[in-house]
Design a protein around this motif. Structure first.
Motif, PDB file in Angstrom:
ATOM      1  N   VAL A   2       0.851  -1.192   0.000  1.00 48.00           N
ATOM      2  CA  VAL A   2       0.000   0.000   0.000  1.00 48.00           C
ATOM      3  C   VAL A   2       0.882   1.235   0.000  1.00 48.00           C
ATOM      4  N   THR A   3       0.745   2.063  -1.022  1.00 50.10           N
ATOM      5  CA  THR A   3       1.529   3.286  -1.125  1.00 50.10           C
ATOM      6  C   THR A   3       0.594   4.493  -1.071  1.00 50.10           C
ATOM      7  N   GLY A   4       1.155   5.626  -0.666  1.00 50.63           N
ATOM      8  CA  GLY A   4       0.366   6.853  -0.563  1.00 50.63           C
ATOM      9  C   GLY A   4       1.063   7.845   0.340  1.00 50.63           C
ATOM     10  N   SER A   5       0.520   9.026   0.403  1.00 50.53           N
ATOM     11  CA  SER A   5       1.119  10.084   1.212  1.00 50.53           C
ATOM     12  C   SER A   5       0.940   9.802   2.698  1.00 50.53           C
ATOM     13  N   PRO A   6       1.738  10.438   3.559  1.00 50.08           N
ATOM     14  CA  PRO A   6       1.594  10.232   5.007  1.00 50.08           C
ATOM     15  C   PRO A   6       0.181  10.572   5.487  1.00 50.08           C
ATOM     16  N   GLY A   7      -0.368   9.733   6.351  1.00 44.75           N
ATOM     17  CA  GLY A   7      -1.695   9.982   6.896  1.00 44.75           C
ATOM     18  C   GLY A   7      -2.835   9.619   5.982  1.00 44.75           C
ATOM     19  N   ALA A   8      -2.553   8.892   4.888  1.00 47.65           N
ATOM     20  CA  ALA A   8      -3.614   8.523   3.948  1.00 47.65           C
ATOM     21  C   ALA A   8      -4.431   7.336   4.425  1.00 47.65           C
ATOM     22  N   GLY A   9      -4.005   6.667   5.507  1.00 48.73           N
ATOM     23  CA  GLY A   9      -4.755   5.531   6.036  1.00 48.73           C
ATOM     24  C   GLY A   9      -4.152   4.186   5.683  1.00 48.73           C
ATOM     25  N   LYS A  10      -2.885   4.175   5.303  1.00 46.38           N
ATOM     26  CA  LYS A  10      -2.245   2.916   4.889  1.00 46.38           C
ATOM     27  C   LYS A  10      -2.180   1.925   6.042  1.00 46.38           C
ATOM     28  N   SER A  11      -1.680   2.372   7.192  1.00 49.71           N
ATOM     29  CA  SER A  11      -1.554   1.472   8.336  1.00 49.71           C
ATOM     30  C   SER A  11      -2.918   1.085   8.889  1.00 49.71           C
ATOM     31  N   THR A  12      -3.863   2.013   8.859  1.00 43.99           N
ATOM     32  CA  THR A  12      -5.203   1.751   9.378  1.00 43.99           C
ATOM     33  C   THR A  12      -5.877   0.619   8.627  1.00 43.99           C
ATOM     34  N   LEU A  13      -5.541   0.462   7.351  1.00 46.33           N
ATOM     35  CA  LEU A  13      -6.145  -0.581   6.527  1.00 46.33           C
ATOM     36  C   LEU A  13      -5.928  -1.964   7.150  1.00 46.33           C
ATOM     37  N   ALA A  14      -4.718  -2.218   7.634  1.00 50.78           N
ATOM     38  CA  ALA A  14      -4.433  -3.522   8.242  1.00 50.78           C
ATOM     39  C   ALA A  14      -5.315  -3.749   9.465  1.00 50.78           C
ATOM     40  N   HIS A  15      -5.465  -2.739  10.300  1.00 46.62           N
ATOM     41  CA  HIS A  15      -6.294  -2.859  11.495  1.00 46.62           C
ATOM     42  C   HIS A  15      -7.767  -3.043  11.120  1.00 46.62           C
ATOM     43  N   SER A  16      -8.210  -2.387  10.054  1.00 47.01           N
ATOM     44  CA  SER A  16      -9.601  -2.510   9.620  1.00 47.01           C
ATOM     45  C   SER A  16      -9.911  -3.934   9.178  1.00 47.01           C
ATOM     46  N   VAL A  17      -9.004  -4.536   8.414  1.00 49.73           N
ATOM     47  CA  VAL A  17      -9.204  -5.915   7.959  1.00 49.73           C
ATOM     48  C   VAL A  17      -9.205  -6.875   9.155  1.00 49.73           C
ATOM     49  N   ALA A  18      -8.254  -6.699  10.065  1.00 49.48           N
ATOM     50  CA  ALA A  18      -8.184  -7.574  11.241  1.00 49.48           C
ATOM     51  C   ALA A  18      -9.446  -7.466  12.084  1.00 49.48           C
ATOM     52  N   TYR A  19      -9.951  -6.249  12.237  1.00 50.96           N
ATOM     53  CA  TYR A  19     -11.141  -6.029  13.059  1.00 50.96           C
ATOM     54  C   TYR A  19     -12.378  -6.654  12.412  1.00 50.96           C
ATOM     55  N   GLU A  20     -12.578  -6.395  11.124  1.00 49.49           N
ATOM     56  CA  GLU A  20     -13.789  -6.897  10.468  1.00 49.49           C
ATOM     57  C   GLU A  20     -13.795  -8.414  10.349  1.00 49.49           C
ATOM     58  N   LEU A  21     -12.648  -9.025  10.103  1.00 48.13           N
ATOM     59  CA  LEU A  21     -12.587 -10.465   9.891  1.00 48.13           C
ATOM     60  C   LEU A  21     -12.266 -11.240  11.169  1.00 48.13           C
ATOM     61  N   GLY A  22     -12.107 -10.538  12.292  1.00 44.78           N
ATOM     62  CA  GLY A  22     -11.852 -11.210  13.568  1.00 44.78           C
ATOM     63  C   GLY A  22     -10.545 -11.975  13.602  1.00 44.78           C
TER      64      GLY A  22
END
Length: 341
Positions: free
Chosen positions: A82-102
């Motif tokens: 995942v590429t993008g500018s700082p603060g674009a939500g790149k790291s949050t994406l991993a937490h979102s997947v982990a949370y939704e899929l348990g």
């Protein structure tokens, strides 16, 4: 104290006072108090990344391309770059997947210029073991079973890193965040290739003594503090972990790594995404009160490199402290990241 300075905790007066008692609760994304929670309750990283008010942002959905690339990585068992500018939500994406899929707590490997593959896989504390062997010899224990430093206890000197823990055999995948890979030295992306392709690695310190261990197994510590048994000195995954590698685009990666990854480019967030981001962390009222700051942030981000984290800081502080110079303080907190030094 004048009205304009009432929000200040530290006054620079050179005299002790009890102002620290007026310090409000920390912003949700900087609240580490949940680390003292009961075992199994998590370390609070989910709330810090996704927001304590994330239920208020449930109407927001990732874009079609984002969803497709995430699911492609899940289906193909390939790392997601995942590429993008700082603060674009790149790291949050991993937490979102982990949370939704348990899938449990996210394993995080934060990359710095000195990071090596070994750091991600495991650490063997040879010095501690040598010290224990010397203590045992001085106490007359020698190398007897159960004595400090004995072969049977070699696993107590080994701790798996985030990547090594993610590759432990399990029925469901762990989520591994390899954060800011572009900050590594030139060798690390290539060093990752074989491990990410094969889903296994060896621990030579255990392989050498496997025939002297009970059932060929040693009990080692994982990156998240659990104890697991490793057989014959090798760690082999059953379910390949969901690996998210993030990059701020500061460098290009070698072609062999790129062809092994699913690439997702996160663009500049729009008003809806920023408002959702603020609602998730601070609630709907703060998002409405900070709408003018969101608009100013968007306007500036067309020509300046800014991070969404800066916007969150500005909205929280101007709301919680209510300083009289709101706009000036917001501008101080949201400074362009690409300005000449």
């Amino acid at each position: 104290m004048t009205e304009s300075s009432e929000w200040l905790i530290y006054r620079g007066a050179g005299e002790p006072h009890d102002g620290i008692d007026r310090l409000p609760a920390p912003p949700p994304w900087r609240d580490f108090s949940s680390r003292d929670a009961a075992p199994g309750a998590g370390d609070g990283s989910e709330d810090r990344r996704l927001g304590t008010h994330r239920h208020l942002a449930e109407l927001h959905r990732p874009g079609a391309e984002e969803l497709e690339m995430i699911n492609a990585a899940l289906y193909l068992r390939r790392p997601l770059l995942v590429t993008g500018s700082p603060g674009a939500g790149k790291s949050t994406l991993a937490h979102s997947v982990a949370y939704e899929l348990g899938l449990g707590n996210v394993l995080r490997w934060s990359i710095v210029s000195r990071s090596t593959l070994q750091d991600g896989l495991y650490d063997y504390d040879a010095i501690a073991r040598l010290q224990d062997v010397q203590i045992a010899a001085q106490g007359g224990y020698g190398s007897a079973a159960g004595s400090p430093g004995a072969v049977e206890g070699i696993g107590s000197y080994i701790r798996l890193g985030p990547l090594g823990t993610a590759l432990l055999p399990s029925d469901t995948p762990r989520v591994l965040l390899i954060d800011e890979l572009d900050k590594s030295d030139i060798d690390l992306p290539n060093d990752l290739l074989n491990v990410l392709e094969e889903g296994e690695f060896a621990i030579p310190e255990l392989e050498r003594v496997a025939d002297r261990l009970p059932d060929g197994e040693a009990e080692v510590l994982t990156a998240d503090g659990a104890k697991v048994r490793v057989r014959d000195g090798r760690v082999r995954c059953r379910a390949f972990p969901f690996v998210v590698l993030t990059s701020n685009g500061e460098r290009d990666f070698p072609a062999p790594l790129m062809r092994r990854c699913i690439h997702l480019e996160l663009g500049r967030p729009d008003h809806n995404r920023l408002a959702t981001f603020v609602r998730a962390h601070l609630g709907g009222e703060a998002a409405r009160a900070g709408d003018d700051l969101i608009n100013r942030f968007l306007e500036r981000s067309r020509s300046e490199l800014l991070a969404a984290d800066q916007l969150l800081n500005a909205i929280y502080l101007t709301d919680a402290a209510a300083p009289p110079s709101r706009d000036r303080l917001a501008d101080l907190l949201i400074q362009r990241l690409d300005r000449p030094r």
